[in-house]
Design a protein around this motif. Structure first.
Motif, PDB file in Angstrom:
ATOM      1  N   ALA A 215       0.843  -1.074  -0.148  1.00 35.48           N
ATOM      2  CA  ALA A 215       0.016  -0.116  -0.112  1.00 35.48           C
ATOM      3  C   ALA A 215       0.939   1.205  -0.096  1.00 35.48           C
ATOM      4  CB  ALA A 215      -0.938   0.109   1.148  1.00 35.48           C
ATOM      5  N   LEU A 216       2.028   1.177   0.863  1.00 37.77           N
ATOM      6  CA  LEU A 216       2.792   2.243   0.986  1.00 37.77           C
ATOM      7  C   LEU A 216       3.739   2.504  -0.060  1.00 37.77           C
ATOM      8  CD1 LEU A 216       3.461   4.633   2.622  1.00 37.77           C
ATOM      9  CD2 LEU A 216       5.510   3.069   3.675  1.00 37.77           C
ATOM     10  N   ALA A 217       4.172   1.590  -0.933  1.00 43.79           N
ATOM     11  CA  ALA A 217       4.609   1.498  -2.063  1.00 43.79           C
ATOM     12  C   ALA A 217       4.145   2.026  -3.275  1.00 43.79           C
ATOM     13  CB  ALA A 217       5.227   0.083  -2.291  1.00 43.79           C
ATOM     14  N   ALA A 218       2.630   1.626  -3.308  1.00 45.81           N
ATOM     15  CA  ALA A 218       1.795   1.987  -4.619  1.00 45.81           C
ATOM     16  C   ALA A 218       1.598   3.373  -4.415  1.00 45.81           C
ATOM     17  CB  ALA A 218       0.480   1.309  -4.477  1.00 45.81           C
ATOM     18  N   ALA A 219       1.257   4.092  -2.837  1.00 43.60           N
ATOM     19  CA  ALA A 219       1.161   5.287  -2.802  1.00 43.60           C
ATOM     20  C   ALA A 219       2.265   6.308  -3.002  1.00 43.60           C
ATOM     21  CB  ALA A 219       0.690   5.457  -1.446  1.00 43.60           C
ATOM     22  N   ALA A 220       3.458   5.734  -2.599  1.00 38.71           N
ATOM     23  CA  ALA A 220       4.747   6.677  -2.854  1.00 38.71           C
ATOM     24  C   ALA A 220       4.872   6.654  -4.166  1.00 38.71           C
ATOM     25  CB  ALA A 220       5.814   5.815  -2.285  1.00 38.71           C
ATOM     26  N   ALA A 221       4.688   5.683  -5.253  1.00 42.64           N
ATOM     27  CA  ALA A 221       4.903   5.835  -6.654  1.00 42.64           C
ATOM     28  C   ALA A 221       3.998   6.698  -7.238  1.00 42.64           C
ATOM     29  CB  ALA A 221       4.712   4.307  -7.372  1.00 42.64           C
TER      30      ALA A 221
END
Length: 267
Positions: A215-221
């Motif tokens: 979730a954090l990786a998708a949001a960061a990207a």
């Protein structure tokens, strides 16, 4: 090319036509025969831009997977992957990035637009290509060295997501010129923008799920891509008064670089 007239045709056939049109405009894939008679305005095909990016990114991902199988060093693998994307698009977006960077030397709006139409490349354009392309290669190499599966998944996901910003630019930014691609393409309606963003979000799931914090990786990207493209769009509005094909290409390049760098935080 003849002007597009909306004809009564099944929804699937229309979608195929729009998808093929997006590929013809944004890649060098040999699909021109599918759109030789009825060519929709580019803005009406915006929903398909992320799918075009997905195809381009998949080509690069296959190259990266082959490099992993052969045991090639990460920098070599990353360079070959970026070369595959350039080959697929004919360097279209890289050319836009260089032209927009060169326009930074113009004293006023008219001069900047004139510089962008000059086929010659200047020092600003060369530097922009070196820095942004180098950043993409470095980020891919870092991902590949630490987590090869994440690198392979990242290429199609980020390539797709970065092209959604082009659709938003077509819909929300006025054309900077009375002619040129920015004017001929038309304005993407809200439905096209929404569909492109939805597809971009789905595309980011693959690289995100290859990390420990999806979730954090998708949001960061997504945030990194959006911020990079918003910054370029803001500068284009201030210095050019709107978008051109070069502006849209530069937005794609900036978004792709930013998204790849963001994913390196999760390896």
């Amino acid at each position: 090319m003849t002007a597009w007239r909306p004809l009564p045709r099944p929804g699937l056939a229309r979608a195929v036509l729009e998808l093929a049109t997006a590929f013809v405009w944004l890649t060098r894939f040999p699909l021109a025969g599918l759109v030789s008679r009825e060519l929709p305005p580019l803005a009406r095909t915006g929903w398909a831009f992320p799918l075009v990016g997905l195809a381009v990114g998949l080509m690069a991902a296959l190259v990266l997977a082959l490099a992993a199988w052969l045991g090639l060093p990460a920098p070599v693998a990353a360079l070959l992957a970026v070369a595959a994307m350039v080959l697929a698009t004919g360097g279209l977006h890289e050319d836009g990035l260089a032209d927009l960077a060169d326009a930074g030397g113009g004293a006023d709006r008219d001069r900047r637009l004139a510089i962008m139409r000059d086929s010659r490349i200047g020092s600003y354009g060369v530097l922009a290509l070196i820095l942004v392309t180098g950043l993409r290669i470095a980020a891919i190499a870092a991902l590949f060295a630490a987590a090869p599966m994440l690198a392979i998944a990242a290429l199609p996901g980020i390539a797709a997501a970065s092209r959604a910003g082009m659709v938003a630019g077509l819909g929300l930014m006025p054309p900077a010129r009375p002619d040129g691609l920015g004017r001929l393409a038309g304005r993407s309606p809200p439905g096209q923008i929404a569909m492109a963003i939805l597809l971009a979000g789905l595309a980011l799931l693959a690289p995100a799920l290859a990390t420990d914090r999806p979730a954090l990786a998708a949001a960061a990207a997504a945030v990194a891509i959006g911020l990079a493209q918003l910054w370029l769009a803001h500068r284009a509005m201030r210095r050019l008064g709107g978008q051109t094909g070069d502006v849209l290409g530069a937005m794609q390049q900036a978004g792709e670089a930013a998204g790849l760098v963001a994913l390196t935080l999760f390896v």
